[in-house]
Design a protein around this motif. Structure first.
Motif, PDB file in Angstrom:
ATOM      1  N   ILE A 181      22.241  48.115 -47.903  1.00  0.00           N
ATOM      2  CA  ILE A 181      22.963  48.624 -46.721  1.00  0.00           C
ATOM      3  C   ILE A 181      24.122  47.676 -46.399  1.00  0.00           C
ATOM      4  O   ILE A 181      25.251  48.096 -46.138  1.00  0.00           O
ATOM      5  N   GLU A 182      23.829  46.380 -46.465  1.00  0.00           N
ATOM      6  CA  GLU A 182      24.835  45.370 -46.142  1.00  0.00           C
ATOM      7  C   GLU A 182      26.029  45.438 -47.108  1.00  0.00           C
ATOM      8  O   GLU A 182      27.182  45.397 -46.695  1.00  0.00           O
ATOM      9  N   ALA A 183      25.726  45.595 -48.379  1.00  0.00           N
ATOM     10  CA  ALA A 183      26.794  45.550 -49.387  1.00  0.00           C
ATOM     11  C   ALA A 183      27.646  46.819 -49.405  1.00  0.00           C
ATOM     12  O   ALA A 183      28.839  46.760 -49.704  1.00  0.00           O
ATOM     13  N   TYR A 184      27.060  47.982 -49.100  1.00  0.00           N
ATOM     14  CA  TYR A 184      27.778  49.234 -49.360  1.00  0.00           C
ATOM     15  C   TYR A 184      28.278  49.971 -48.117  1.00  0.00           C
ATOM     16  O   TYR A 184      28.989  50.968 -48.231  1.00  0.00           O
ATOM     17  N   THR A 185      27.909  49.486 -46.911  1.00  0.00           N
ATOM     18  CA  THR A 185      28.252  50.239 -45.700  1.00  0.00           C
ATOM     19  C   THR A 185      29.747  50.524 -45.575  1.00  0.00           C
ATOM     20  O   THR A 185      30.156  51.659 -45.353  1.00  0.00           O
ATOM     21  N   GLU A 186      30.555  49.493 -45.722  1.00  0.00           N
ATOM     22  CA  GLU A 186      31.982  49.654 -45.428  1.00  0.00           C
ATOM     23  C   GLU A 186      32.645  50.783 -46.220  1.00  0.00           C
ATOM     24  O   GLU A 186      33.280  51.659 -45.664  1.00  0.00           O
ATOM     25  N   HIS A 187      32.475  50.773 -47.554  1.00  0.00           N
ATOM     26  CA  HIS A 187      33.245  51.709 -48.383  1.00  0.00           C
ATOM     27  C   HIS A 187      32.426  52.787 -49.090  1.00  0.00           C
ATOM     28  O   HIS A 187      33.011  53.646 -49.748  1.00  0.00           O
ATOM     29  N   ARG A 188      31.087  52.718 -48.986  1.00  0.00           N
ATOM     30  CA  ARG A 188      30.285  53.685 -49.768  1.00  0.00           C
ATOM     31  C   ARG A 188      29.212  54.361 -48.916  1.00  0.00           C
ATOM     32  O   ARG A 188      28.013  54.156 -49.126  1.00  0.00           O
ATOM     33  N   PRO A 189      29.645  55.171 -47.940  1.00  0.00           N
ATOM     34  CA  PRO A 189      28.666  55.814 -47.061  1.00  0.00           C
ATOM     35  C   PRO A 189      27.648  56.671 -47.820  1.00  0.00           C
ATOM     36  O   PRO A 189      26.499  56.772 -47.422  1.00  0.00           O
ATOM     37  N   GLU A 190      28.099  57.232 -48.970  1.00  0.00           N
ATOM     38  CA  GLU A 190      27.186  58.104 -49.734  1.00  0.00           C
ATOM     39  C   GLU A 190      25.974  57.317 -50.241  1.00  0.00           C
ATOM     40  O   GLU A 190      24.856  57.833 -50.299  1.00  0.00           O
ATOM     41  N   ILE A 191      26.178  56.051 -50.600  1.00  0.00           N
ATOM     42  CA  ILE A 191      25.077  55.191 -51.054  1.00  0.00           C
ATOM     43  C   ILE A 191      24.302  54.672 -49.834  1.00  0.00           C
ATOM     44  O   ILE A 191      23.071  54.670 -49.806  1.00  0.00           O
ATOM     45  N   THR A 192      25.048  54.262 -48.819  1.00  0.00           N
ATOM     46  CA  THR A 192      24.431  53.676 -47.621  1.00  0.00           C
ATOM     47  C   THR A 192      23.430  54.636 -46.972  1.00  0.00           C
ATOM     48  O   THR A 192      22.361  54.227 -46.547  1.00  0.00           O
ATOM     49  N   SER A 193      23.778  55.931 -46.911  1.00  0.00           N
ATOM     50  CA  SER A 193      22.868  56.866 -46.232  1.00  0.00           C
ATOM     51  C   SER A 193      21.533  56.948 -46.978  1.00  0.00           C
ATOM     52  O   SER A 193      20.481  57.068 -46.366  1.00  0.00           O
ATOM     53  N   ARG A 194      21.573  56.821 -48.314  1.00  0.00           N
ATOM     54  CA  ARG A 194      20.307  56.849 -49.070  1.00  0.00           C
ATOM     55  C   ARG A 194      19.520  55.556 -48.857  1.00  0.00           C
ATOM     56  O   ARG A 194      18.294  55.563 -48.790  1.00  0.00           O
ATOM     57  N   ALA A 195      20.250  54.437 -48.729  1.00  0.00           N
ATOM     58  CA  ALA A 195      19.565  53.159 -48.473  1.00  0.00           C
ATOM     59  C   ALA A 195      18.924  53.166 -47.077  1.00  0.00           C
ATOM     60  O   ALA A 195      17.799  52.696 -46.899  1.00  0.00           O
ATOM     61  N   ILE A 196      19.637  53.733 -46.090  1.00  0.00           N
ATOM     62  CA  ILE A 196      19.074  53.787 -44.730  1.00  0.00           C
ATOM     63  C   ILE A 196      17.845  54.697 -44.716  1.00  0.00           C
ATOM     64  O   ILE A 196      16.877  54.451 -44.011  1.00  0.00           O
ATOM     65  N   ASN A 197      17.886  55.732 -45.545  1.00  0.00           N
ATOM     66  CA  ASN A 197      16.725  56.619 -45.646  1.00  0.00           C
ATOM     67  C   ASN A 197      15.493  55.860 -46.134  1.00  0.00           C
ATOM     68  O   ASN A 197      14.373  56.078 -45.663  1.00  0.00           O
ATOM     69  N   LEU A 198      15.719  54.939 -47.083  1.00  0.00           N
ATOM     70  CA  LEU A 198      14.610  54.111 -47.582  1.00  0.00           C
ATOM     71  C   LEU A 198      14.112  53.174 -46.475  1.00  0.00           C
ATOM     72  O   LEU A 198      12.910  52.963 -46.315  1.00  0.00           O
ATOM     73  N   LEU A 199      15.046  52.640 -45.698  1.00  0.00           N
ATOM     74  CA  LEU A 199      14.671  51.758 -44.586  1.00  0.00           C
ATOM     75  C   LEU A 199      13.849  52.532 -43.554  1.00  0.00           C
ATOM     76  O   LEU A 199      12.882  52.016 -42.990  1.00  0.00           O
ATOM     77  N   PHE A 200      14.248  53.778 -43.320  1.00  0.00           N
ATOM     78  CA  PHE A 200      13.520  54.655 -42.398  1.00  0.00           C
ATOM     79  C   PHE A 200      12.049  54.755 -42.819  1.00  0.00           C
ATOM     80  O   PHE A 200      11.138  54.609 -42.009  1.00  0.00           O
ATOM     81  N   ASP A 201      11.820  54.956 -44.126  1.00  0.00           N
ATOM     82  CA  ASP A 201      10.435  55.036 -44.618  1.00  0.00           C
ATOM     83  C   ASP A 201       9.682  53.726 -44.417  1.00  0.00           C
ATOM     84  O   ASP A 201       8.511  53.719 -44.058  1.00  0.00           O
ATOM     85  N   ILE A 202      10.377  52.609 -44.649  1.00  0.00           N
ATOM     86  CA  ILE A 202       9.732  51.294 -44.472  1.00  0.00           C
ATOM     87  C   ILE A 202       9.354  51.097 -43.005  1.00  0.00           C
ATOM     88  O   ILE A 202       8.242  50.688 -42.674  1.00  0.00           O
ATOM     89  N   ALA A 203      10.289  51.419 -42.098  1.00  0.00           N
ATOM     90  CA  ALA A 203      10.044  51.217 -40.663  1.00  0.00           C
ATOM     91  C   ALA A 203       8.934  52.142 -40.166  1.00  0.00           C
ATOM     92  O   ALA A 203       8.177  51.812 -39.258  1.00  0.00           O
ATOM     93  N   ARG A 204       8.839  53.323 -40.805  1.00  0.00           N
ATOM     94  CA  ARG A 204       7.875  54.322 -40.339  1.00  0.00           C
ATOM     95  C   ARG A 204       6.471  54.018 -40.858  1.00  0.00           C
ATOM     96  O   ARG A 204       5.483  54.144 -40.147  1.00  0.00           O
ATOM     97  N   ILE A 205       6.406  53.572 -42.131  1.00  0.00           N
ATOM     98  CA  ILE A 205       5.092  53.456 -42.773  1.00  0.00           C
ATOM     99  C   ILE A 205       4.559  52.018 -42.739  1.00  0.00           C
ATOM    100  O   ILE A 205       3.404  51.778 -42.467  1.00  0.00           O
TER     101      ILE A 205
END
Length: 751
Positions: free
Chosen positions: A363-387
């Motif tokens: 998330i840190e590396a790709y947020t600025e210029h690669r939202p398409e990658i970042t949204s998938r990384a945040i989705n993984l974080l969502f699972d970690i925070a949830r489970i």
């Protein structure tokens, strides 16, 4: 250190900058002819301050909905004798050709233009004015900057149909940009000849060609002695590309990663390619190969792989080619590759999808210029925070906040980010969060609600707000949050779950707040909105949480707020009250909420005549016998009648029922209540009760008031004894004991 960083107050510099930008007219500027901002003539600001003003301005326009952009803002920096700019970061629609034109006399050292889609080839010409000083330049995502408008002359009709044609500028190059070292051309429009464009640059140190497809990159070797950073994200590579890269021996950072979902790539990574990089690029400290498919197995045998403690030593690397590294890499990008799941990876920081650390790095590396990658990384974080439990909570929160701010209009990021925020702000993480951080969360949540009418985002945002103490934590955005919620509730088509959460939030927001807050929210249409919801539920014959919360919210918002009580009556509130009573005779909570609200209305002298009808008085009298919700419904009905009785016999303008008959029923009701009843009610002030004590017109009203006070101070002494004393209740009770008209049992209770 992260904890400290998020907790410390804003610097004085930041606070002053923010204040000046929000009050330009009162601080740095005056208005010329009532429209153009002009700098006061005695102001001289160095670049440290001007850079901050410009960069913060861009940030505010982007992330603060109440901040108004100024047409002439950039003209404040047109004269380098009074304002100096050196390093500025402009983004998106905020900046137009005339804005850059306005600052063309400045000696800019660093200019980042990110996704500035409104810039055209006029701005290319403006860039030339900075050519003698510019060291860093980013034109990332400025997709129109190589287009100019061409007016086809001659043909009248054609001009009307197509007044301006977009024409690609072919002759611009970086000729004369003698100091330029860092250049980002990411997502450059097709058709521009990159080689010709860059050829004049003598010694490039960093080049970003993200999202550009070049079949021949041989020209890069002209900088083989100076290039230390090369980014070729999403370029489909070939053997020729690899051979050229291997010659750039000074490279410290190489990024050949790609979005594996975006299109079909012929190129596959092999062991030989990685070996070539390791052997030739001896200074490499950072490598990103995210999204690549490995053509062959690059890993060491699995028996060996599982052995020993996890190590970042190159000699123990699970990825065979990296055993040739002299030292571990600072960064290795392995997001969406199979390699990130291996045990021994020779890098201090790895982006990947194996665990929380790798996901946060992504998330840190790709947020600025690669939202398409970042949204998938945040989705993984969502699972970690949830489970599981997040171990780096503050870092996770800060990264998600940054992504949501940075990509306000990216639906995927808004959906995944708002969902992750819900899990990251819930109660188990509460202790670790500072006020400042929690306020930042609220800000981005409200931004999301403003920008997106999309159901998932709205639901996630509303749910996240439920994790906060309401109204306290939302007080600093009180108007805005109420407007947004009312907006949701006023939409014609509504999602049932969002409606329920929004009504719950509205109710909580008007509970226990000052009267001026309630009046302000009343003026926004709160009363009307709640009555409409009740009307809808009545039509469907459903009494659910939305119905109960709506009445509860009306009860709260009318508390000691006469304007809102009047609105309730004017919008046919009494008609709805009677209909609900008839439709749902068994719903105790509902009855309590409705009567609590009518108690508030009855406290307003000017409105009581509207309650003086045979129908209403009969309904209130019958409710005296109600056993609903303990004594609450009966108590509130008696409270309403006590205020009406207080206006005296001459105000009793009806024949049926008789005043004496109702008084008798009130005495009977009060005597039937248990004096030690625990209560479902919350008083902020005793004033409306105390005003019934010093009077002889209605002894029964006096008795109800005394009973109410006695019950509250004896069952909840810690809360209500101080309130009774503070509001002057003691002398009023003492005086009443001496009154001849007061009943003996009332005096006993008062004593």
């Amino acid at each position: 250190s992260l904890k400290m960083a998020s907790d410390s107050p804003e610097s004085l510099m930041t606070l002053c900058t923010d204040y000046c930008l929000r009050n330009l007219e009162g601080t740095l500027c005056y208005l010329l002819d009532n429209e153009t901002l002009r700098l006061h003539p005695d102001i001289f600001l160095p670049s440290e301050i001007c850079d901050k003003l410009v960069n913060e301005y861009v940030e505010l326009v982007k992330t603060d909905s109440v901040f108004e952009p100024h047409e002439s803002f950039f003209t404040l920096f047109s004269d380098p004798r009074s304002t100096r700019l050196a390093r500025i970061h402009l983004r998106e629609q905020i900046v137009q050709d005339q804005d850059l034109e306005a600052i063309r006399k400045q000696d800019l050292v660093e200019l980042y233009l990110t996704n500035c889609e409104k810039l055209t080839a006029k701005s290319l010409q403006t860039l030339v004015s900075f050519s003698h000083t510019l060291i860093s330049l980013s034109l990332f995502g400025c997709c129109n900057i190589f287009y100019e408008e061409e007016n086809p002359g001659g043909c009248e009709d054609d001009c009307l149909v197509n007044p301006t044609r977009q024409v690609l500028v072919k002759d611009f190059t970086f000729e004369g940009f003698s100091r330029l070292r860092f250049l980002n051309l990411g997502r450059l429009i097709e058709g521009v000849n990159v080689e010709t464009l860059l050829r004049p640059l003598a010694s490039l140190a960093a080049l970003d060609l993200s999202g550009i497809q070049l079949n021949d990159v041989g020209f890069l070797t002209q900088w083989k002695d100076s290039l230390v950073s090369l980014v070729l994200y999403n370029m489909d590579l070939s053997e020729e590309h690899i051979q050229v890269i291997a010659q750039l021996r000074k490279l410290r950072h190489l990024d050949i990663s790609r979005d594996h979902l975006s299109s079909y790539y012929k190129f596959k990574l092999t062991r030989r390619v990685l070996n070539l990089f390791v052997e030739n690029l001896v200074n490499l400290t950072s490598l990103d190969i995210s999204g690549h498919t490995m053509l062959e197995n690059c890993t060491i045998p699995s028996m060996e792989e599982k052995m020993g403690q996890t190590s970042i030593e190159p000699a123990k690397s699970s990825i065979a080619p990296f055993r040739g590294l002299k030292r571990p890499l600072q960064f290795l990008g392995l997001f969406e590759t199979s390699l990130c799941r291996l045990t021994h990876i020779p890098a201090y920081k790895v982006s990947g999808d194996k665990n929380e650390e790798q996901v946060l790095n992504a998330i840190e590396a790709y947020t600025e210029h690669r939202p398409e990658i970042t949204s998938r990384a945040i989705n993984l974080l969502f699972d970690i925070a949830r489970i599981e439990r997040c171990s780096q909570l503050l870092r996770a929160l800060q990264l998600v906040i940054t992504a949501l701010k940075c990509h306000k209009d990216d639906k995927n990021i808004q959906v995944t980010g708002s969902a992750a925020l819900f899990y990251l702000t819930n109660s188990e993480y509460r202790m670790e969060q500072s006020v400042k951080l929690r306020r930042q969360v609220i800000q981005v949540v409200l931004n999301g609600m403003e920008s997106y009418q999309e159901v998932t985002v709205q639901r996630n945002c509303c749910l996240t707000l439920c994790n906060f103490s309401i109204p306290e934590e939302l007080e600093f955005q009180y108007r805005r949050v109420n407007e947004l919620l009312l907006n949701i509730l006023n939409q014609s088509r509504q999602d049932e779950s969002i409606q329920r959460i929004a009504v719950h939030l509205c109710n909580a927001l008007v509970c226990q707040v000052d009267n001026d807050h309630k009046e302000a929210v009343g003026k926004m249409g709160f009363v009307m909105t709640m009555l409409k919801l009740i009307q809808k539920k009545l039509a469907d014959k459903t009494c659910d949480q939305v119905m109960e919360f709506s009445w509860s919210a009306l009860w709260n918002i009318t508390d000691e707020t006469p304007d809102n009580c009047e609105m309730f009556l004017n919008y046919s509130g009494m008609k709805l009250f009677l209909e609900c009573l008839k439709e749902f005779p068994e719903k105790q909570e509902l009855h309590r909420n409705m009567l609590g609200l009518l108690g508030n209305v009855a406290e307003v002298k000017e409105l009581r005549p509207q309650l003086m009808t045979s129908q209403f008085i009969s309904v209130f009298s019958n409710l005296l016998e109600s056993k609903a919700d303990g004594i609450e419904v009966s108590y509130n009905a008696c409270g309403v009648l006590s205020h009406i009785m207080f206006d005296g016999p001459e105000a009793w303008g009806i024949c049926e029922p008789h005043r004496e008959e109702v008084v008798k029923r009130m005495w009977a009701a009060i005597q039937s209540w248990d004096i030690n009843s625990r209560r479902n009610i919350n008083y902020r002030s005793f004033e409306p009760i105390l005003r019934l004590l010093p009077q002889g017109i209605s002894p029964v009203s006096q008795h109800w008031a005394t009973w109410a006070l006695y019950n509250l101070v004896s069952v909840y002494p810690d809360k209500y004894c101080p309130l009774l004393i503070k509001e002057g209740g003691i002398p009023l009770l003492k005086d009443m004991i001496k009154m001849a008209s007061a009943r003996q049992e009332t005096k006993e209770m008062a004593r």
